[in-house]
Design an enzyme around this catalytic site. Structure first.
Site, PDB file in Angstrom:
ATOM      1  N   GLU A 465     -18.510  36.786 -40.759  1.00 11.51           N
ATOM      2  CA  GLU A 465     -18.554  35.543 -40.904  1.00 11.51           C
ATOM      3  C   GLU A 465     -17.542  34.920 -39.623  1.00 11.51           C
ATOM      4  OE1 GLU A 465     -18.241  34.132 -44.745  1.00 11.51           O
ATOM      5  OE2 GLU A 465     -18.584  32.035 -44.146  1.00 11.51           O
ATOM      6  N   GLU A 743      -8.366  34.412 -50.018  1.00  8.73           N
ATOM      7  CA  GLU A 743      -9.472  33.662 -50.362  1.00  8.73           C
ATOM      8  C   GLU A 743      -9.488  33.318 -51.908  1.00  8.73           C
ATOM      9  OE1 GLU A 743     -13.380  34.981 -49.519  1.00  8.73           O
ATOM     10  OE2 GLU A 743     -14.163  33.090 -48.948  1.00  8.73           O
TER      11      GLU A 743
HETATM   12  C1  BGC Z   1     -16.071  30.527 -46.042  1.00 11.69           C
HETATM   13  C2  BGC Z   1     -15.120  29.445 -46.536  1.00 11.69           C
HETATM   14  C3  BGC Z   1     -15.866  28.073 -46.172  1.00 11.69           C
HETATM   15  C4  BGC Z   1     -16.976  28.113 -47.354  1.00 11.69           C
HETATM   16  C5  BGC Z   1     -18.022  27.074 -47.224  1.00 11.69           C
HETATM   17  C6  BGC Z   1     -17.446  30.301 -46.872  1.00 11.69           C
HETATM   18  O1  BGC Z   1     -17.994  31.540 -46.953  1.00 11.69           O
HETATM   19  O2  BGC Z   1     -15.140  31.726 -45.952  1.00 11.69           O
HETATM   20  O3  BGC Z   1     -13.782  29.675 -46.129  1.00 11.69           O
HETATM   21  O4  BGC Z   1     -15.103  26.897 -46.023  1.00 11.69           O
HETATM   22  O5  BGC Z   1     -17.541  29.366 -46.987  1.00 11.69           O
HETATM   23  O6  BGC Z   1     -18.983  27.171 -47.955  1.00 11.69           O
END
Ligand code: BGC
Length: 898
Positions: A465, A743
């Site tokens: 990501e 997270e």
């Molecule tokens: C990210 C987040 C992001 C979110 C929004 C995730 O996959 O890691 O931090 O803000 O998606 O959908």
């Protein structure tokens, strides 16, 4: 601008001790513009004030320019008019100030080196090869002669993809991933390297390696391979100016030679493969026989989109030694800190031996690396040794988010060092307290910011990501600004936000907006996901945070058009209705009470969140217009913000009061009417105390909740939440040995198992869309509250850049000391307080020259306050100086730790 009356006296007791432009001192090749200067002053006179300044410069030809003295007290972002006008020149700038006692001495001299007049001045041709993603990295070379004495040599270079350049075998920079990631469709940057010392008399060799980086290759959500184009290429030129005034230019063109070497593969997510048996020894040096090499393929590169790079540089910031956990059949290593970077490995082996190193943030039972969290990112570096004996191995064109690594292969492991890299490479904020866990939390946030600021502000550094999610960026911006000098990093990223906003027609959920280039899960075409609440609001929140912390009006001026466009786009989206419609929102993302696999389904109503963030954005827009825009828009937006707030409260107020996120957002965005604030804050505080401080908010609510409590007097609830140690708390993570911010609050569960990060969005294309990162900085936003309330230091938005500072510690029970310092634009501001034997609070407070401050200590009904030995009543306003403060019977916030 008023001129200063004639002044002849000399104020020998006042010195300008520091001077900066708006760009980091380690960057050259800057825009041809009037710089904005900021300076710091020290004086032995406690009452000295700046009444004026004089800026002077000297150019390369020795021409001195002295601007007329200006009557002004301003020390931040002062426009140095008329000193910089030419491309590719070095100008030395200095400043002196006038106080009421006369002229100070001159500041240290800084240099401002301009870049090219335009991208068209790159006269060469972009060269590459016909390789595809996953093919070996092209290596390129060109020899040239240089016979005369060199006065100055610069390389100007950009690439599609990332590049490393060498002159006579020496890498031209200590910077990585150049030119960095920008909105490549419409904006790429070129870099300027000083190579004066690398040009040699005789035959020289200019060499380069290029790789996919963010331009092409596996990057983004759906594993797209050709994000910006199918090609990678380099456009570079070396310009040598000799002492006799003559010049040579060696630019990339069809006369270069291209081949491949040991870099068989280099990919940000997957890692790199280096086979040193394929290394072409000496190819970076003059005299190498390249007769078997090919001619380059010529690519077309858009020169009109090239700008000088102004963001901070990605450099090495720290190294961590290895602690070996297991050495049976493998070497399993703990580097003690979760970082972004890679491992420098030393092995003894035989030519042809293969060494593999894999990376992970945490260990699972075995112990083994936990790689499920990486999703498809392989995060694996593979080396084939090129000779018998000792080899020092480092990957190329990749970085990993990791604390642990596993090395396998026949070679003997000798040592390993973790190399941490970041764009957040200059600290400015420091904090310590008597609570070791809180101190560790602070370090964890420092590291999550280091690790997630790699060219762009990312969500996470480890899985497939690593995107510039705008929601995460707006959440952390204020804290990041307190901790680091990242003003030019944000300015560069905000430029991309605006560039992509115009291309896509809205503010992206990620910037650079790579999602708009990917197939959407539903539609198959570009996944345009713009103007979403709490994410797109980075367009207003991030510039305002830079204004408050760095005093940067320039950032606001740069963004005013983007801000206006965003407000107008949201306004139009209402289609004549009072409110933004119900539609997909990220909501209070990752609300811990949301269904585990649907983090967007937060408790607080998404439509309330959307409209509340809209109102907040309009309010910021009104403030920005009043500061740097126009009066008409300021008026229009002020009225719109007031109407929105009133309507939102009327319609969504009752429901908002039901959730902690609802209360926090409504309080912090000024949506709760004045008369109801006390009652709503009480509701919020009662909920927090009833939950024993357990966190019940997500990405949007969490950065706000402690402020919403403390600004309304509820310190007990705020400390109950901050200091909680059971699960769903910041300190739970610390107790679980986290070294960065997670997270999900329970990324490691109480039974020690690792959260699966289940996601309902797993699909055929992305079966393993789990979401569990140990390095997401959004929740680190709590550190802003810690600086303001535990240590007690804060800038004031009305007089930004710490021109006015609030020193207002509000100690919680059990704390015996706290201290914080911030290297502000005006110099170091600091507070250091402790509870002394008699129970008094004793503090040392430092106010830099040019600042004013309010000393606002936690007084109780029976307190007496002394500042430098003199009794003063409750609060006092002070100017430049160091103050010893003593407060008897301080008010201490009680709280219970769950
Ligand atoms: C990210 C987040 C992001 C979110 C929004 C995730 O996959 O890691 O931090 O803000 O998606 O959908």
């Amino acid at each position: 601008m008023s001129t200063l009356p004639q002044l002849t006296e000399h104020d020998a007791l006042t010195t300008v001790i520091g001077l900066q432009s708006q760009y980091s001192a380690d960057i050259i090749g800057l825009p041809i513009q009037d710089p904005l200067l900021t300076w710091q002053v020290a004086s032995d006179r406690s009452d000295a004030v700046q009444v004026g300044y004089e800026i002077s410069s000297i150019d390369e030809a020795g021409q001195v320019t002295v601007s007329a003295p200006v009557a002004s007290a301003e020390q931040i972002e002062v426009l140095a008019l008329g000193h910089i006008s030419k491309a590719q020149t070095v100008t030395k700038l200095r400043v002196r100030i006038a106080t009421q006692y006369g002229w100070s001495g001159y500041s240290p001299v800084i240099t401002y080196e301009t870049g090219l007049a335009s991208g068209n001045d790159l006269i060469g041709r972009a060269i590459g090869d016909d390789s595809l993603h996953s093919a070996p990295s092209p290596i390129m070379r060109k020899e040239f002669a240089s016979a005369k004495r060199v006065a100055k040599a610069r390389i100007y270079a950009t690439s599609e993809g990332i590049h490393s350049l060498y002159l006579n075998g020496v890498c031209v920079t200590d910077e990585y991933f150049t030119p960095g990631w920008t909105a490549y469709d419409d904006r790429n940057t070129y870099l300027t390297y000083d190579v004066t010392k690398l040009v040699q008399s005789g035959t020289n060799c200019f060499a380069a390696e290029i790789a996919d980086g963010w331009h092409r290759g596996k990057f983004g959500f759906m594993n797209m391979y050709d994000n910006y184009s199918t090609k990678i290429s380099l456009l570079a030129q070396l310009e040598i100016t000799y002492e006799d005034g003559s010049r040579d230019v060696i630019a990339t063109d069809e006369s270069w030679k291209v081949s491949t070497g040991e870099i068989l593969f280099g990919d940000i997510y997957d890692g790199s493969t280096l086979d040193f048996t394929k290394e072409q020894k000496g190819w970076k040096l003059a005299g190498f026989n390249d007769s078997s090499w090919s001619a380059p393929t010529i690519h077309t590169i858009k020169r009109e989109i090239l700008e000088p790079r102004v963001s901070t540089r990605v450099v090495e910031i720290a190294e961590f030694p290895a602690r070996i956990i297991d050495s049976k059949n493998r070497t399993l290593i703990d580097f003690s800190q979760n970082i972004s970077g890679w491992v420098r490995l030393v092995v003894d082996g035989k030519k042809g031996d293969t060494v593999t190193i894999r990376h992970a943030e945490v260990l699972e039972d075995g112990p083994n690396l936990h790689t499920a969290a990486l999703r498809t990112a392989k995060a694996t570096d593979v080396y084939t040794l090129g000779h018998d004996g000792r080899s020092v191995l480092e990957p190329k064109f990749t970085f990993h988010g990791f604390q642990f690594a596993e090395v396998t292969g026949p070679a003997t492991f000798i040592s390993a060092t973790a190399v941490a890299i970041s764009s957040a490479n200059e600290r400015r904020g420091f904090f310590k307290s008597s609570d070791v866990r809180l101190n560790r939390l602070h370090e964890n946030v420092v590291w999550s910011i280091h690790d997630n600021m790699v060219s762009v502000p990312t969500d996470c550094p480890q899985r497939d990501e690593r995107l510039g999610w705008t929601g995460d960026a707006q959440a952390i911006a204020t804290t990041a600004n307190t901790l680091f000098k990242v003003g030019s990093f944000w300015r560069s990223w905000l430029t991309d936000l605006w560039v992509d906003q115009q291309r896509v027609g809205g503010v992206g959920a990620v910037v650079p907006d790579i999602l708009s280039k990917q197939p959407s899960p539903a539609e198959g075409a570009g996944w345009v996901i713009t103007d979403r609440a709490g994410w797109a609001d980075a367009a207003t929140i991030v510039p305002m945070a830079a204004y408050e912390s760095y005093g940067s009006s320039a950032t606001l001026k740069q963004q005013v058009a983007s801000i206006r466009a965003y407000v107008e786009s949201l306004s139009a989206h209402r289609k004549g209705e009072k409110f933004l419609p119900e539609e997909f929102q990220f909501g209070d993302w990752c609300d811990p009470d949301a269904p585990v696999d649907q983090p967007w389904l937060s408790k607080v109503k998404a439509q309330f969140v959307a409209n509340a963030f809209f109102a907040n954005t309009v309010q910021i827009a009104a403030d920005v217009e009043a500061l740097v825009g126009d009066a008409e828009h300021a008026k229009k937006y002020t009225e719109l913000a007031a109407t929105l707030k009133r309507d939102i409260w009327e319609h969504f107020g009752e429901e908002a009061k039901e959730t902690t996120a609802g209360c926090s957002i409504a309080l912090e965005f000024g949506i709760v009417p004045a008369g109801e604030r006390t009652a709503v804050a009480k509701i919020l505080s009662d909920k927090v105390i009833a939950d024993q401080g357990k966190i019940t908010t997500g990405f949007l609510g969490t950065p706000l909740i402690l402020h919403a409590l403390s600004k309304n007097g509820h310190f007990e609830a705020a400390y109950t939440m901050l200091m909680r140690r059971k699960v769903r708390s910041w300190l739970y993570q610390v107790d679980q040995k986290a070294t960065t911010i997670w997270e999900r609050w329970d990324a490691i569960k109480e039974d020690g198992s690792i959260h699966k990060g289940e996601m309902a969005t797993s699909s055929e294309e992305q079966p393993d869309a789990s979401m569990i990162s140990f390095n997401h900085y959004a929740y680190g936003a709590v550190i802003d509250w810690v600086y303001r309330n535990v240590a007690g230091i804060a800038p004031t938005v009305k007089s930004p850049g710490y021109r006015h500072i609030t020193f207002a510690p509000r100690p919680g029970e059990g704390f015996t000391f706290a201290s914080a310092s911030v290297d502000t634009p005006l110099g170091i501001a600091a507070i250091d307080w402790k509870i002394v034997d008699n129970g008094n609070l004793a503090a040392t407070i430092v106010v830099p020259f040019g600042s004013r401050a309010v000393i606002d200590l936690p007084v109780s009904a029976s307190s007496t306050l002394h500042v430098n030995g003199e009794a003063v009543s409750n609060k006092c306003e002070v100017g430049y100086g160091t103050y010893e403060v003593s407060l008897s019977a301080p008010a201490i916030a009680p709280f219970k730790v769950a």
